[in-house]
Design a protein around this motif. Structure first.
Motif, PDB file in Angstrom:
ATOM      1  N   MET B   1       0.847  -1.198   0.000  1.00 43.63           N
ATOM      2  CA  MET B   1       0.000   0.000   0.000  1.00 43.63           C
ATOM      3  C   MET B   1       0.886   1.254   0.000  1.00 43.63           C
ATOM      4  SD  MET B   1      -3.454   0.569   2.207  1.00 43.63           S
ATOM      5  CE  MET B   1      -2.795   0.544   3.867  1.00 43.63           C
ATOM      6  N   ASN B   3       1.177   5.245   0.868  1.00 43.61           N
ATOM      7  CA  ASN B   3       0.572   6.321   1.668  1.00 43.61           C
ATOM      8  C   ASN B   3       0.746   7.656   0.931  1.00 43.61           C
ATOM      9  OD1 ASN B   3       1.192   7.747   4.981  1.00 43.61           O
ATOM     10  ND2 ASN B   3      -0.644   7.744   3.734  1.00 43.61           N
ATOM     11  N   CYS B  47       2.147   0.935   5.396  1.00 43.89           N
ATOM     12  CA  CYS B  47       2.402   1.203   3.980  1.00 43.89           C
ATOM     13  C   CYS B  47       3.867   0.946   3.634  1.00 43.89           C
ATOM     14  CB  CYS B  47       2.040   2.654   3.639  1.00 43.89           C
ATOM     15  SG  CYS B  47       0.314   3.032   3.944  1.00 43.89           S
TER      16      CYS B  47
END
Lengths: 469, 469
Positions: B1, B3, B47
């Motif tokens: 992921m 950020n 993240c």
């Protein structure tokens, strides 16, 4: 007539504007003038001579401010330096010993405001007449509200019935209602011989101790004397009201309807100041680059404005005092509690109760611009013709850059001129002296670098102001 | 992921703490950390990568603060520099063009507080699951009072019924009562491909203009790109809510009961801060030599304490913000009017609306310590390994004293080291450069002397930060 000006004061009432080493009367908050300067100007054409009583750490402030008014050249000015304050009776006695007994003396506190000068002059003229007739003359002010912080004089015409200490609220109210009571302004007029005679009679201990102390005085310059600390301490500390006025019957009172105000609090300072349309008063400590406060939905505030941009939103009746190193925000009705702030700072050992960021010295002033763990940056201003002591430091080197004026530098065996935009380096341990040989102010930036940059790392080898003795 | 952190902001809400060139998220008011740093730390272990969107005059603040957290060595960090802010839709689109389409993106404003991190992580995990299923995920906060300054989300479980603009007071009250409405926190989670697809469908103009702008981007360093001003201006300025969220049906909401606060006013800052026994909150801007405020008969105040001694008497519910060059005193309930102060300062042409006394530059910082008619004294701090531009001045000479660290000085044809306690002189017109070749901070005191010492008397011959181009 001699104008005797009392320049004592602890500097607590208008903190952080006033501090121990810059009491209220020397702060320039009235269009660039101080209350001391206003006092001098008010009496200048009524008196032939000035006689200043001041603490030994404050007298050069008076010298500076008299120089600014160009007084020292034109009038005889005597200085009596108190090594310790002992209230007004000893101060007045010691000064009168130094005068011709036939001289008429007008005693004025240095920190009061008088707004109607014509009426003031009439009152002083009447007081002088009464003094000539061997009276001790006080100046009474018709009270406009029941103040509990002043002493009162009960009067009938020019005759004094009684002196009253600071009353409680109910008594003050009674005094106000009766119409027979006046505020005791702390101003006096008498012949030197009259007050000394009365003191010898009614407060013999003060009279004799003062006489001894005066005979043992140190002459420290032309028209300047100082009483040794031990001698000062041997005199009972007493007010002239208590020691003399209350005990004699040759006391008179002159009505002083001349717009008197003792500026005893920020509240009175507000009352005295010009207001804008929403009743905010702004007093500027700076004369150049003044940043006008931005105010939204705020009225009845007193703002003492310094170098920074001030903004006020949604607050009324504030006192805001912005100085270089301290900021006061107070409710106007509680601003007299500033004394408690000063006490708390003293308890903390903070020097902010006593000195300002810009420290005024006999030779000029200095301010610390910046400090780090291993350095300190100072701006040093030296007045024309003045010089600092010949000195050395064990723990710091100094770099000097002249940014304005011309310096004469002594560095060990060398003496040389340093002009604007020139610099020099003072190595740790080197004997050095900074002097302004010119006619305009000298400004240098001093960058100190060393493991320790405290004010006490200074060995004075020679000093014009005798601080090495 | 990934950020994605939004670092825009005009810096008006917490003036004078925040200003244009140091917006709210970069001010270090939470135990020495900024809201930006708190945001980064909150998401660091959730993240793999950081993606910072920032104005070109603020991005180095983010770089500095990431360096302090030791992030740059350990994580991939991309920077997208906006030459002009065009709201969130273009910012998010331009960033997503730079990512793998399958990447999940967690969008966070950089200036919010989250107090319960466990619940936060659960919420983000759920959002990531929903994003994986091709949803556009918002984070909704249960309203605790009828705020009129936020947008609302009408929700039924995780399904979104409608987005609502900032309501009036009555409507906000209705929303609060109904229980179906959540504050729109401005946080989002989605796959890069999902948001771009939705934007291409519902806001084609923004999508296409952003795509063109992205293809025409300037690469200004490793993992750093910038969109040209002309290209930014060609993209319609729109929020992601309006451009996409309100128009699609694959929108979900995750409940964010994690102690969210957007620190939108001094009032919220007060609510978030620790209080003493009489409910005063003191936040210190300095970490060393902190002077504790003296407070008498005063409660419920927020005091932002800087270098000076603050004293407060008899006042409640104040906001006092003390900075080096500006002072705010506001009633807490009216502190949002600080925007009007900023507007008034802008109208006056005051730069206090935009910069602080200490100006942060890519290479370090400088502060003006003192200014006179013919001189200016600056403290210049250069970060390890950084250097200023090769430059010259036509109207001023400069004296440099190194008070900490070591400098490498270029002066016309010479290059030499200047150590602590050494000085040099830069004559008017000489080409010079200041560099910190070492591993610790370099601090010099620069005394400028000359007829004109304005910031615009600087000719940049060569600059690491391309300011001469």
């Amino acid at each position: 007539m001699i104008n005797l000006i009392l320049c004592g004061g602890s500097g607590t009432r208008l903190w952080p504007l006033s501090r121990k080493y810059l009491p209220k009367q020397f702060v320039k908050i009235f269009d660039g003038e101080s209350l001391f300067q206003k006092t001098v100007k008010r009496n200048m054409h009524l008196c032939d001579e000035l006689f200043i009583i001041s603490g030994e750490n404050q007298y050069f402030l008076a010298v500076d401010q008299l120089e600014e008014l160009d007084i020292l050249k034109n009038k005889k000015v005597r200085f009596f330096l108190e090594s310790e304050g002992r209230n007004t009776a000893p101060a007045i006695a010691l000064s009168c010993f130094d005068m011709d007994p036939q001289e008429t003396v007008l005693v004025c506190p240095s920190d009061h405001i008088v707004s109607d000068l014509d009426i003031y002059e009439q009152a002083v003229a009447r007081a002088a007449e009464l003094a000539e007739e061997e009276n001790l003359v006080t100046f009474g002010i018709s009270p406009s509200y029941p103040e509990t912080g002043y002493g009162y004089i009960q009067a009938k015409g020019e005759d004094v019935r009684a002196f009253k200490e600071k009353p409680d609220a109910a008594t003050a109210q009674k005094y106000l209602k009766s119409g027979d009571y006046l505020w005791n302004s702390g101003m006096f007029c008498f012949k030197s011989s009259t007050i000394l005679k009365a003191m010898a009679k009614h407060s013999k201990d003060i009279f004799e101790a003062s006489e001894n102390a005066y005979n043992n005085r140190s002459i420290i310059g032309e028209n300047q004397f100082k009483i040794k600390k031990k001698d000062m301490q041997s005199i009972p500390a007493e007010s002239i009201d208590y020691a003399v006025m209350e005990r004699t019957d040759n006391v008179k009172v002159v009505y002083g309807e001349f717009g008197w105000n003792d500026v005893g609090s920020f509240k009175s300072l507000f009352d005295l100041s010009e207001k804008d349309i929403v009743n905010n008063a702004v007093l500027n400590l700076q004369t150049e680059k003044v940043l006008k406060p931005v105010v939204i939905n705020a009225r009845d505030n007193l703002i003492i404005n310094n170098k920074r941009q001030i903004a006020v939103i949604g607050e009324d009746n504030l006192v805001v005092v912005d100085t270089d190193d301290a900021l006061l925000i107070a409710n106007k009705s509680e601003s007299q509690k500033v004394k408690e702030i000063v006490n708390q700072l003293k308890e903390r050992g903070s020097e902010l109760a006593e000195i300002h960021k810009t420290v005024i010295r006999p030779w000029g002033s200095y301010a610390i611009l910046e400090e780090g763990p291993l350095y300190k940056i100072k701006k040093i201003t030296v007045k024309a013709g003045k010089r600092l002591s010949l000195q050395k430091h064990f723990h710091r080197n100094e770099h000097w850059v002249v940014v304005s004026g011309t310096a004469k530098v002594t560095l060990d065996d060398e003496v040389f001129l340093l002009r604007q935009n020139e610099s020099t380096f003072i190595k740790m341990g080197a004997e050095h002296r900074l002097e302004n040989p010119g006619n305009i102010e000298l400004v240098i930036i001093e960058s100190q670098v060393g493991e320790y940059t405290g004010e006490d790392d200074i060995v004075r080898i020679e000093d014009d102001f005798k601080r090495n003795e």
